[in-house]
Design a protein around this motif. Structure first.
Motif, short mmCIF file in Angstrom:
data_model
loop_
_atom_site.label_atom_id
_atom_site.label_comp_id
_atom_site.label_asym_id
_atom_site.label_seq_id
_atom_site.Cartn_x
_atom_site.Cartn_y
_atom_site.Cartn_z
N GLU A 73 69.90 -0.51 -15.59
CA GLU A 73 70.36 -0.33 -14.21
C GLU A 73 69.30 -0.72 -13.19
O GLU A 73 69.61 -1.31 -12.16
CB GLU A 73 70.79 1.12 -13.98
CG GLU A 73 72.09 1.47 -14.66
CD GLU A 73 72.52 2.90 -14.41
OE1 GLU A 73 71.83 3.64 -13.68
OE2 GLU A 73 73.59 3.27 -14.94
N GLY A 76 67.61 -4.59 -15.22
CA GLY A 76 68.39 -5.57 -15.96
C GLY A 76 67.91 -5.79 -17.39
O GLY A 76 68.29 -6.76 -18.03
N ALA A 116 69.42 -9.24 -18.07
CA ALA A 116 70.66 -9.63 -17.40
C ALA A 116 70.35 -10.27 -16.06
O ALA A 116 69.38 -9.88 -15.40
CB ALA A 116 71.55 -8.41 -17.20
N LYS A 117 71.16 -11.23 -15.67
CA LYS A 117 70.99 -11.83 -14.35
C LYS A 117 71.53 -10.92 -13.26
O LYS A 117 71.04 -10.92 -12.14
CB LYS A 117 71.69 -13.20 -14.30
CG LYS A 117 71.01 -14.23 -15.15
CD LYS A 117 71.66 -15.59 -15.01
CE LYS A 117 70.90 -16.58 -15.90
NZ LYS A 117 71.38 -17.91 -15.76
N GLU A 118 72.54 -10.15 -13.59
CA GLU A 118 73.13 -9.21 -12.64
C GLU A 118 72.99 -7.80 -13.20
O GLU A 118 73.25 -7.57 -14.39
CB GLU A 118 74.61 -9.53 -12.41
CG GLU A 118 74.86 -10.88 -11.79
CD GLU A 118 74.28 -11.03 -10.40
OE1 GLU A 118 74.29 -10.05 -9.63
OE2 GLU A 118 73.80 -12.13 -10.07
N PHE A 119 72.58 -6.86 -12.35
CA PHE A 119 72.46 -5.46 -12.75
C PHE A 119 72.55 -4.61 -11.49
O PHE A 119 72.36 -5.12 -10.37
CB PHE A 119 71.16 -5.21 -13.53
CG PHE A 119 69.90 -5.70 -12.87
CD1 PHE A 119 69.12 -4.85 -12.10
CD2 PHE A 119 69.48 -7.02 -13.03
CE1 PHE A 119 67.96 -5.30 -11.50
CE2 PHE A 119 68.31 -7.47 -12.43
CZ PHE A 119 67.55 -6.61 -11.66
N PRO A 120 72.86 -3.32 -11.63
CA PRO A 120 73.17 -2.49 -10.46
C PRO A 120 72.12 -2.48 -9.34
O PRO A 120 72.50 -2.48 -8.17
CB PRO A 120 73.34 -1.09 -11.06
CG PRO A 120 73.83 -1.37 -12.45
CD PRO A 120 73.10 -2.61 -12.88
N GLU A 121 70.84 -2.46 -9.66
CA GLU A 121 69.83 -2.35 -8.61
C GLU A 121 69.10 -3.67 -8.32
O GLU A 121 68.00 -3.66 -7.77
CB GLU A 121 68.85 -1.21 -8.94
CG GLU A 121 69.55 0.13 -8.93
CD GLU A 121 68.63 1.32 -9.12
OE1 GLU A 121 67.41 1.19 -8.88
OE2 GLU A 121 69.14 2.38 -9.50
N LYS A 122 69.75 -4.77 -8.67
CA LYS A 122 69.15 -6.08 -8.39
C LYS A 122 68.93 -6.22 -6.88
O LYS A 122 69.81 -5.89 -6.08
CB LYS A 122 70.07 -7.20 -8.87
CG LYS A 122 69.48 -8.57 -8.65
CD LYS A 122 70.39 -9.66 -9.17
CE LYS A 122 69.75 -11.00 -8.94
NZ LYS A 122 70.56 -12.09 -9.46
N GLY A 123 67.75 -6.68 -6.50
CA GLY A 123 67.43 -6.89 -5.10
C GLY A 123 66.91 -5.64 -4.39
O GLY A 123 66.46 -5.72 -3.26
#
Length: 169
Positions: A73, A76, A116-123
């Motif tokens: 989360e 990633g 993962a390239k996308e995950f909940p707290e990306k950015g």
């Protein structure tokens, strides 16, 4: 409330309650070209200080599974955590409203299998792969500093047992 009042209030809360419990992962990988061990540090959402992925207890989940979920989360990271902890550290967790609570963190080693390239707290957080010594220099909590500084030695001498423990999880 003045500074003395806040300190008194914080001390009263610390002494009245047992420490809260969190579960964390030291995410690690080996560089393919050099064979050097790296660990992942992330920034906290509120203060921007360097930390490792961690989170609160989740009903029905084992501690190592919580560590794996938080690594995904918050950063990633996909991988397997050891079922047995490799150590513990304590810190004062700043809660909403400004009060602090004593928090004990159970730490599991997590061998990284992918990201993962996308995950909940990306950015929301910064992520950096660094040596164990660099990680120890960046974190603030003294016991976490020691865990990170010792992790390279621990993983070299216990590499087979860490891998077996992760496979059993």
């Amino acid at each position: 409330m003045g500074i003395i009042g806040r300190i008194t209030s914080d001390l009263r809360l610390m002494l009245q309650r047992p420490p809260r419990q969190q579960f964390a992962a030291i995410c690690h990988r080996t560089k393919k070209k050099t064979g050097d061990l790296e660990v992942l540090l992330i920034t906290s959402r509120d203060t921007g200080r360097w930390v490792i992925p961690k989170g609160w207890h989740m009903q029905g989940k084992q501690p190592h599974a919580i560590a794996e979920r938080e690594a995904f989360e918050e950063a990633g990271i996909k991988g397997k955590a050891t079922s047995e902890p490799i150590g513990f550290y304590t810190y004062m967790k700043k809660m909403r409203g400004g009060h602090k609570v004593a928090t004990r963190v159970q730490v599991h080693a997590l061998e990284v299998k992918g990201a993962a390239k996308e995950f909940p707290e990306k950015g929301v957080r910064r992520l950096e792969w660094v040596s164990c010594d660099e990680a120890a220099a960046r974190v603030e909590e003294p016991e976490l500093k020691s865990l990170l500084a010792d992790f390279a030695k621990m993983s070299q001498s216990a590499a087979p047992s860490i891998k077996k423990a992760a496979e059993r999880a």
